[in-house]
Design a protein around this motif. Sequence first.
Motif, PDB file in Angstrom:
ATOM      1  N   ALA A  37       0.749  -1.573  -0.075  1.00  0.00           N
ATOM      2  CA  ALA A  37       0.301   0.104  -0.609  1.00  0.00           C
ATOM      3  C   ALA A  37       0.854   1.163   0.019  1.00  0.00           C
ATOM      4  O   ALA A  37       0.390   2.669  -0.821  1.00  0.00           O
ATOM      5  N   GLU A  38       1.827   1.404   0.591  1.00  0.00           N
ATOM      6  CA  GLU A  38       2.842   2.594   0.878  1.00  0.00           C
ATOM      7  C   GLU A  38       3.497   2.859  -0.907  1.00  0.00           C
ATOM      8  O   GLU A  38       3.907   3.826  -0.864  1.00  0.00           O
ATOM      9  N   GLU A  39       3.899   1.447  -0.707  1.00  0.00           N
ATOM     10  CA  GLU A  39       4.450   1.926  -2.038  1.00  0.00           C
ATOM     11  C   GLU A  39       4.059   2.713  -3.024  1.00  0.00           C
ATOM     12  O   GLU A  39       3.977   2.802  -4.139  1.00  0.00           O
ATOM     13  N   GLN A  40       2.643   1.720  -3.126  1.00  0.00           N
ATOM     14  CA  GLN A  40       1.483   1.879  -4.431  1.00  0.00           C
ATOM     15  C   GLN A  40       0.798   3.776  -4.582  1.00  0.00           C
ATOM     16  O   GLN A  40       1.448   4.772  -5.261  1.00  0.00           O
ATOM     17  N   LEU A  41       0.875   3.820  -3.251  1.00  0.00           N
ATOM     18  CA  LEU A  41       0.647   5.302  -2.259  1.00  0.00           C
ATOM     19  C   LEU A  41       1.346   5.977  -3.400  1.00  0.00           C
ATOM     20  O   LEU A  41       2.258   7.353  -3.513  1.00  0.00           O
ATOM     21  N   LYS A  42       3.169   6.257  -3.243  1.00  0.00           N
ATOM     22  CA  LYS A  42       4.124   6.777  -3.003  1.00  0.00           C
ATOM     23  C   LYS A  42       4.383   7.117  -5.232  1.00  0.00           C
ATOM     24  O   LYS A  42       5.042   8.051  -5.384  1.00  0.00           O
ATOM     25  N   LYS A  43       3.515   6.661  -5.650  1.00  0.00           N
ATOM     26  CA  LYS A  43       3.789   7.133  -7.145  1.00  0.00           C
ATOM     27  C   LYS A  43       2.416   7.707  -7.458  1.00  0.00           C
ATOM     28  O   LYS A  43       2.342   7.854  -8.843  1.00  0.00           O
ATOM     29  N   TYR A  44       2.016   8.355  -6.181  1.00  0.00           N
ATOM     30  CA  TYR A  44       0.533   9.576  -7.262  1.00  0.00           C
ATOM     31  C   TYR A  44       0.847  10.461  -6.292  1.00  0.00           C
ATOM     32  O   TYR A  44       2.033  10.910  -6.113  1.00  0.00           O
ATOM     33  N   LEU A 100      -0.447  13.836  -5.123  1.00  0.00           N
ATOM     34  CA  LEU A 100      -2.491  14.322  -5.077  1.00  0.00           C
ATOM     35  C   LEU A 100      -2.672  15.781  -4.229  1.00  0.00           C
ATOM     36  O   LEU A 100      -2.094  15.853  -4.468  1.00  0.00           O
ATOM     37  N   ASP A 101      -3.725  16.379  -4.926  1.00  0.00           N
ATOM     38  CA  ASP A 101      -4.015  16.968  -4.678  1.00  0.00           C
ATOM     39  C   ASP A 101      -3.877  18.018  -2.633  1.00  0.00           C
ATOM     40  O   ASP A 101      -3.348  18.273  -2.769  1.00  0.00           O
ATOM     41  N   THR A 102      -5.164  16.641  -2.206  1.00  0.00           N
ATOM     42  CA  THR A 102      -4.991  17.338  -1.008  1.00  0.00           C
ATOM     43  C   THR A 102      -5.790  15.516   0.124  1.00  0.00           C
ATOM     44  O   THR A 102      -6.443  14.909  -1.071  1.00  0.00           O
ATOM     45  N   ALA A 103      -4.661  15.382   0.720  1.00  0.00           N
ATOM     46  CA  ALA A 103      -5.427  14.284   1.808  1.00  0.00           C
ATOM     47  C   ALA A 103      -5.928  14.593   3.110  1.00  0.00           C
ATOM     48  O   ALA A 103      -5.807  15.418   3.801  1.00  0.00           O
ATOM     49  N   PHE A 104      -6.973  14.200   3.338  1.00  0.00           N
ATOM     50  CA  PHE A 104      -7.832  14.122   4.819  1.00  0.00           C
ATOM     51  C   PHE A 104      -7.115  13.088   5.612  1.00  0.00           C
ATOM     52  O   PHE A 104      -7.873  11.942   5.060  1.00  0.00           O
ATOM     53  N   ILE A 105      -7.005  13.680   6.626  1.00  0.00           N
ATOM     54  CA  ILE A 105      -6.037  12.541   7.504  1.00  0.00           C
ATOM     55  C   ILE A 105      -6.373  12.580   8.368  1.00  0.00           C
ATOM     56  O   ILE A 105      -7.517  13.418   9.337  1.00  0.00           O
ATOM     57  N   GLY A 106      -7.091  11.473   9.696  1.00  0.00           N
ATOM     58  CA  GLY A 106      -7.140  11.854  10.951  1.00  0.00           C
ATOM     59  C   GLY A 106      -5.993  11.331  11.683  1.00  0.00           C
ATOM     60  O   GLY A 106      -5.446  10.539  11.591  1.00  0.00           O
ATOM     61  N   ALA A 107      -6.149  11.805  12.945  1.00  0.00           N
ATOM     62  CA  ALA A 107      -5.279  11.637  13.595  1.00  0.00           C
ATOM     63  C   ALA A 107      -5.887  10.905  15.185  1.00  0.00           C
ATOM     64  O   ALA A 107      -6.887  11.465  16.275  1.00  0.00           O
ATOM     65  N   ALA A 108      -5.238  10.027  15.745  1.00  0.00           N
ATOM     66  CA  ALA A 108      -5.815   9.423  16.499  1.00  0.00           C
ATOM     67  C   ALA A 108      -5.681  10.178  18.181  1.00  0.00           C
ATOM     68  O   ALA A 108      -5.901  10.283  19.598  1.00  0.00           O
ATOM     69  N   ALA A 109      -4.722  11.065  18.354  1.00  0.00           N
ATOM     70  CA  ALA A 109      -3.692  12.028  18.987  1.00  0.00           C
ATOM     71  C   ALA A 109      -2.652  12.882  18.714  1.00  0.00           C
ATOM     72  O   ALA A 109      -2.118  13.342  17.932  1.00  0.00           O
ATOM     73  N   LYS A 169       0.496   6.828   6.588  1.00  0.00           N
ATOM     74  CA  LYS A 169       0.227   7.928   6.547  1.00  0.00           C
ATOM     75  C   LYS A 169       1.240   9.070   6.782  1.00  0.00           C
ATOM     76  O   LYS A 169       1.503  10.034   5.976  1.00  0.00           O
ATOM     77  N   GLY A 170       2.211   8.371   6.501  1.00  0.00           N
ATOM     78  CA  GLY A 170       3.491   9.651   6.952  1.00  0.00           C
ATOM     79  C   GLY A 170       3.572   9.503   5.658  1.00  0.00           C
ATOM     80  O   GLY A 170       4.720  10.578   5.248  1.00  0.00           O
ATOM     81  N   THR A 171       3.691   8.658   4.914  1.00  0.00           N
ATOM     82  CA  THR A 171       4.148   8.495   3.300  1.00  0.00           C
ATOM     83  C   THR A 171       3.101   9.583   2.522  1.00  0.00           C
ATOM     84  O   THR A 171       3.304   9.978   1.654  1.00  0.00           O
ATOM     85  N   LEU A 172       1.723  10.189   3.067  1.00  0.00           N
ATOM     86  CA  LEU A 172       1.596  10.999   2.346  1.00  0.00           C
ATOM     87  C   LEU A 172       2.036  12.291   2.409  1.00  0.00           C
ATOM     88  O   LEU A 172       1.635  13.327   1.715  1.00  0.00           O
ATOM     89  N   PHE A 173       2.733  12.621   3.492  1.00  0.00           N
ATOM     90  CA  PHE A 173       3.653  14.081   3.360  1.00  0.00           C
ATOM     91  C   PHE A 173       4.823  14.176   2.340  1.00  0.00           C
ATOM     92  O   PHE A 173       4.821  14.865   1.627  1.00  0.00           O
ATOM     93  N   SER A 174       4.754  12.968   1.287  1.00  0.00           N
ATOM     94  CA  SER A 174       5.491  13.152   0.296  1.00  0.00           C
ATOM     95  C   SER A 174       5.158  13.467  -0.837  1.00  0.00           C
ATOM     96  O   SER A 174       5.608  13.497  -2.461  1.00  0.00           O
ATOM     97  N   VAL A 175       2.686  13.041  -0.806  1.00  0.00           N
ATOM     98  CA  VAL A 175       2.906  12.811  -1.923  1.00  0.00           C
ATOM     99  C   VAL A 175       1.766  13.578  -2.619  1.00  0.00           C
ATOM    100  O   VAL A 175       0.980  13.850  -3.036  1.00  0.00           O
ATOM    101  N   ALA A 176       1.376  14.376  -1.051  1.00  0.00           N
ATOM    102  CA  ALA A 176       0.238  15.525  -0.941  1.00  0.00           C
ATOM    103  C   ALA A 176       0.775  16.792  -1.214  1.00  0.00           C
ATOM    104  O   ALA A 176       1.257  16.537  -0.441  1.00  0.00           O
ATOM    105  N   LYS A 177       0.323  17.775  -2.440  1.00  0.00           N
ATOM    106  CA  LYS A 177       0.429  19.181  -1.574  1.00  0.00           C
ATOM    107  C   LYS A 177      -0.006  19.367  -0.874  1.00  0.00           C
ATOM    108  O   LYS A 177       0.479  20.409  -0.384  1.00  0.00           O
ATOM    109  N   LYS A 178      -1.491  18.751  -0.554  1.00  0.00           N
ATOM    110  CA  LYS A 178      -2.218  19.464   0.815  1.00  0.00           C
ATOM    111  C   LYS A 178      -2.416  18.636   1.774  1.00  0.00           C
ATOM    112  O   LYS A 178      -3.318  17.784   0.868  1.00  0.00           O
ATOM    113  N   ILE A 179      -2.863  18.994   2.901  1.00  0.00           N
ATOM    114  CA  ILE A 179      -2.820  17.905   4.347  1.00  0.00           C
ATOM    115  C   ILE A 179      -3.524  18.482   5.175  1.00  0.00           C
ATOM    116  O   ILE A 179      -3.374  19.090   5.456  1.00  0.00           O
TER     117      ILE A 179
END
Length: 255
Positions: free
Chosen positions: A158-165, A167-176, A194-204
């Motif tokens: 899943a992480e490697e697949q995500l790295k190939k995209y 993204l304009d925006t990522a909407f994520i939750g946080a437990a804390a 979730k950590g992977t998203l910081f390298s592929v999403a323009k906005k989080i």
Amino acid sequence: MKKNERCLAILEILQKQHKVTVTELSEKFDISEMTVRRDLNSLAREYNIARTHGGAELGNQPVVRMISFDEPRIAHKEDKDKIAALAATMIQNGQRIFIDAGSTTRIILNYLEKETRAVVVTHHLAVAEHALQFENLAVIMLGGDMIRITNCSSGPVAEEQLKKYQLDTAFIGAAAIGSDGKLYDGYSPEARLKGTLFSVAKKIYVLADSSKMNTYNLNEFGSLSQIDGLITDANIDEEAMTLMKRHRVNVIIAE
């Protein structure tokens, strides 16, 4: 040591040695055995640990925070609905967005305009199924190991697949969201994704109700300084707002 700090320490011990006894924890934290039992009972309701006669055990598996998918039982549901509704208004035509499995993020599509044209990337089965009901949404479900408890995919695939995209925006939750400015999740594979998203999403954008502020969980996945905004409810307190200002976070209040 405060209860939440002590409970996290107990989870870390379980992560390392897979079982604990009431007596062991009582001596380690210099607290009564009754207090230990209350801590373990509380943890067993929220995490995948099993209470035993003399303590608790995890077995040969990682600690997982049990996410409730029974919507009526979700805490702070009214606030989460408002937050999700506001987030939905931020999705624009033509965007490529990521929606994670958080109890707030996964209901964003409840409030999305049917005419919106976008690409939705997710690792959550329910989000993918919901997105498929929109004729104008293209849907990408990440592969990888499926987590039975959360109905999510995770792991290296899943992480490697995500790295190939891209993204304009990522909407994520946080437990804390800790007073240290760090973002936390209750499950390590989820945190890594979730950590992977910081390298592929323009906005989080982090969607978190005010009860998540100044709390901690097991796995850090990012920091407030890395996000473009926090969408939360009007009950956010002064201490949390001071923290957000210190990290220059754009706080968006869902009224």
